[in-house]
Design a protein around this motif. Structure first.
Motif, short mmCIF file in Angstrom:
data_model
loop_
_atom_site.label_atom_id
_atom_site.label_comp_id
_atom_site.label_asym_id
_atom_site.label_seq_id
_atom_site.Cartn_x
_atom_site.Cartn_y
_atom_site.Cartn_z
N ARG A 76 0.83 -1.20 0.00
CA ARG A 76 0.00 0.00 0.00
C ARG A 76 0.87 1.26 0.00
O ARG A 76 0.48 2.28 -0.56
N ILE A 77 2.02 1.20 0.62
CA ILE A 77 2.93 2.34 0.62
C ILE A 77 3.38 2.63 -0.81
O ILE A 77 3.44 3.77 -1.23
N TYR A 78 3.65 1.59 -1.57
CA TYR A 78 4.14 1.76 -2.93
C TYR A 78 3.10 2.40 -3.85
O TYR A 78 3.44 3.03 -4.83
N SER A 79 1.82 2.20 -3.53
CA SER A 79 0.77 2.75 -4.39
C SER A 79 0.44 4.21 -4.04
O SER A 79 -0.32 4.85 -4.75
N ILE A 80 1.04 4.73 -2.99
CA ILE A 80 0.87 6.14 -2.64
C ILE A 80 1.59 6.98 -3.69
O ILE A 80 2.69 6.66 -4.11
N SER A 81 0.95 8.06 -4.11
CA SER A 81 1.60 8.89 -5.13
C SER A 81 2.76 9.67 -4.52
O SER A 81 2.69 10.12 -3.38
N PHE A 82 3.79 9.80 -5.31
CA PHE A 82 4.94 10.61 -4.90
C PHE A 82 4.48 12.04 -4.65
O PHE A 82 4.94 12.69 -3.71
N ALA A 83 3.52 12.51 -5.45
CA ALA A 83 3.01 13.88 -5.31
C ALA A 83 2.34 14.11 -3.96
O ALA A 83 2.34 15.24 -3.46
N SER A 84 1.79 13.08 -3.35
CA SER A 84 1.14 13.26 -2.06
C SER A 84 2.15 13.37 -0.92
O SER A 84 1.85 13.93 0.13
N VAL A 85 3.36 12.87 -1.11
CA VAL A 85 4.40 12.91 -0.07
C VAL A 85 5.36 14.08 -0.29
O VAL A 85 5.87 14.67 0.67
N TYR A 86 5.56 14.45 -1.54
CA TYR A 86 6.50 15.52 -1.89
C TYR A 86 6.28 16.80 -1.08
O TYR A 86 7.25 17.37 -0.57
N PRO A 87 5.04 17.28 -0.92
CA PRO A 87 4.86 18.51 -0.14
C PRO A 87 5.34 18.37 1.31
O PRO A 87 5.78 19.35 1.92
N HIS A 88 5.29 17.17 1.84
CA HIS A 88 5.78 16.93 3.21
C HIS A 88 7.31 17.03 3.26
O HIS A 88 7.87 17.54 4.23
#
Length: 117
Positions: free
Chosen positions: A5-17
């Motif tokens: 499930r971690i792998y399916s998270i978009s990079f764009a959703s984590v990038y702002p963090h």
């Protein structure tokens, strides 16, 4: 959370963090992008494309230009786990990025973060 499930998270959703963590400590988005470029080979335009397409982490690393061979020099603990001991290849790549952003936020010099010293 199972790792798939971690792998399916978009990079764009984590990038702002990543950017917020750096900026909170007086660093910049440009420095975060420099770290991403060093690790993955993506240039600024490619990073923007990946963000716009909401590419998941698995695809982000699978489609990256040749990953930097010096990334194996990234050592230490992130999220309670030693990066160099992570056996699952994709999780290790994600944690390399986490560790590099963490070093940036802790005020480490860019030359050391990019393992050029």
């Amino acid at each position: 959370m199972p790792t798939h499930r971690i792998y399916s998270i978009s990079f764009a959703s984590v990038y702002p963090h990543y950017v917020a963590k750096a900026e909170k400590k007086g660093r910049s988005k440009a420095e975060v992008d420099q770290i991403i470029a060093w690790l993955t080979g993506y240039g600024p335009a490619e990073i923007e494309t990946v963000l716009g397409e909401k590419t998941d982490f698995e695809t982000f690393f699978a489609q990256a230009p040749p990953l930097n061979p010096l990334r194996a020099l990234v050592k230490g603990v992130i999220c309670g786990v030693r990066v160099e001991e992570i056996e699952e290849p994709l999780m290790r790549e994600i944690r390399y990025l986490d560790k590099l952003v963490d070093e940036l936020a802790k005020g480490r010099k860019m030359e050391k973060i990019l393992r050029s010293e």
